[in-house]
Design an enzyme around this catalytic site. Sequence first.
Site, PDB file in Angstrom:
ATOM      1  N   ILE A   1      16.879   0.086   1.513  1.00  0.00           N
ATOM      2  CA  ILE A   1      17.561   0.478   0.204  1.00  0.00           C
ATOM      3  C   ILE A   1      16.663   1.423  -0.536  1.00  0.00           C
ATOM      4  O   ILE A   1      17.061   2.420  -1.100  1.00  0.00           O
ATOM      5  CB  ILE A   1      17.835  -0.792  -0.516  1.00  0.00           C
TER       6      ILE A   1
ATOM      7  N   ARG B   1      20.479 -10.677   4.398  1.00  0.00           N
ATOM      8  CA  ARG B   1      19.254 -11.074   3.356  1.00  0.00           C
ATOM      9  C   ARG B   1      18.953  -9.836   2.643  1.00  0.00           C
ATOM     10  O   ARG B   1      18.552  -8.731   3.262  1.00  0.00           O
ATOM     11  CB  ARG B   1      18.335 -11.406   4.229  1.00  0.00           C
ATOM     12  N   GLU B   2      18.648  -9.856   1.357  1.00  0.00           N
ATOM     13  CA  GLU B   2      18.310  -8.839   0.764  1.00  0.00           C
ATOM     14  C   GLU B   2      16.635  -9.434   0.440  1.00  0.00           C
ATOM     15  O   GLU B   2      16.433 -10.266  -0.096  1.00  0.00           O
ATOM     16  CB  GLU B   2      18.728  -8.800  -0.817  1.00  0.00           C
TER      17      GLU B   2
ATOM     18  N   ARG C   1       4.528  -8.271 -20.310  1.00  0.00           N
ATOM     19  CA  ARG C   1       5.230  -8.156 -18.955  1.00  0.00           C
ATOM     20  C   ARG C   1       6.887  -7.707 -19.171  1.00  0.00           C
ATOM     21  O   ARG C   1       7.631  -8.479 -19.524  1.00  0.00           O
ATOM     22  CB  ARG C   1       5.157  -9.536 -18.087  1.00  0.00           C
TER      23      ARG C   1
ATOM     24  N   GLU D   1     -10.407  -5.903 -15.302  1.00  0.00           N
ATOM     25  CA  GLU D   1      -9.428  -6.711 -16.326  1.00  0.00           C
ATOM     26  C   GLU D   1     -10.148  -7.287 -17.280  1.00  0.00           C
ATOM     27  O   GLU D   1      -9.943  -7.443 -18.601  1.00  0.00           O
ATOM     28  CB  GLU D   1      -8.422  -7.450 -15.647  1.00  0.00           C
TER      29      GLU D   1
ATOM     30  N   PRO E   1       9.602 -17.133  -2.149  1.00  0.00           N
ATOM     31  CA  PRO E   1       9.725 -16.855  -0.850  1.00  0.00           C
ATOM     32  C   PRO E   1      11.196 -16.638  -0.746  1.00  0.00           C
ATOM     33  O   PRO E   1      11.425 -16.151   0.651  1.00  0.00           O
ATOM     34  CB  PRO E   1       9.080 -17.976  -0.129  1.00  0.00           C
TER      35      PRO E   1
ATOM     36  N   GLU F   1      -4.793   2.887 -16.161  1.00  0.00           N
ATOM     37  CA  GLU F   1      -3.757   3.545 -17.042  1.00  0.00           C
ATOM     38  C   GLU F   1      -2.440   2.856 -17.086  1.00  0.00           C
ATOM     39  O   GLU F   1      -1.903   2.525 -16.065  1.00  0.00           O
ATOM     40  CB  GLU F   1      -3.444   4.998 -16.305  1.00  0.00           C
TER      41      GLU F   1
ATOM     42  N   GLU G   1      -2.224  -0.330 -18.305  1.00  0.00           N
ATOM     43  CA  GLU G   1      -2.775  -1.479 -18.637  1.00  0.00           C
ATOM     44  C   GLU G   1      -3.114  -1.873 -20.079  1.00  0.00           C
ATOM     45  O   GLU G   1      -4.327  -1.035 -20.225  1.00  0.00           O
ATOM     46  CB  GLU G   1      -3.700  -1.877 -17.476  1.00  0.00           C
TER      47      GLU G   1
END
Lengths: 177, 177
Positions: A14, A37-38, A64, A96, A114, A138, A140
């Site tokens: 897709i 199933r996707e 986030r 980080e 899952p 970049e 972050e």
Amino acid sequence: MKLEQEKCEQRKLIYQGNILKLFKDQVSFPDGNNSSREVVEHNGGVSVLAEDKSGKILLIRQYRYPVKEVIYEIPAGKLEIGEEVIECAARELQEETGYQAEKLEKLFEFYPTPGYSSEKIYIYQASNLSYVGQNLDEGEYIEVVPKTKTELLELFKAGKLKDSKTLIAVMYYLGDF
Amino acid sequence: MKLEQEKCEQRKLIYQGNILKLFKDQVSFPDGNNSSREVVEHNGGVSVLAEDKSGKILLIRQYRYPVKEVIYEIPAGKLEIGEEVIECAARELQEETGYQAEKLEKLFEFYPTPGYSSEKIYIYQASNLSYVGQNLDEGEYIEVVPKTKTELLELFKAGKLKDSKTLIAVMYYLGDF
């Protein structure tokens, strides 16, 4: 019926993105039923439970975008294609938080979700840290917040640890397993 | 810079599926940088840590197509649009294991993979169970496997619990928090 016998009959791509691919698959079961199933295909992530020389665990705070919230996490990042998992752990810890670890040991590998994603997340434990300097990607924007064991227990009990890998790593650190 | 200030400038729907939507968003940061984000929107999931009358925890075994593996999980399912979270917990517990719970209490809400998905997973604790009969959805093939505390600790130590919600629920059950 054996649980294993779900088969892909047809796979349709897709979308191919930067961090994920999305497929829609037609699958069949041995009892003759069919379904679709996707599936999100993701290369996986590596995260690090790291204790600094003062005995604090290095958490980070980061916005986030998908959940529209700044959350606490342990340092982590995407596994690059072909990259060794342990090298990814060392790289993300340094990028980080600025720390290099003398010792990195695997604690967990798990599937965050899952039901629709192939993603696997690894958790490593890092010890004997030395500071060499942060090196963010970049785009972050990260705040490093070292926490004592008592502070972690407070955050945990207050429901302020909301990220799967972080909950698993902190519960492992706090618990007596 | 405040971590919160990542803004959506443009949102493009890539795919609308049965269990998820995929978006590609253009975002901006207050320092003038721009980036794009691939975001899976998912309505969320509800899972249940349930102890039967003999003191065993109800795990299920299920083939998970995206990870191509039969894994242990606690009973769980997708939150329907408009459904109360606690009703979803009761419904999924009954559909997948056949048990009704007199008492359902929220233990956790967490993000399995907040880097690219909006999904939130809830974990409830169920007690005072009585058996009323399983009622699986079409295309669901599930084996119910009740486990003692000792068996759960063995599965955990052997690395055989690989699903995020299941690890979090079982560590909570085994740990002394």
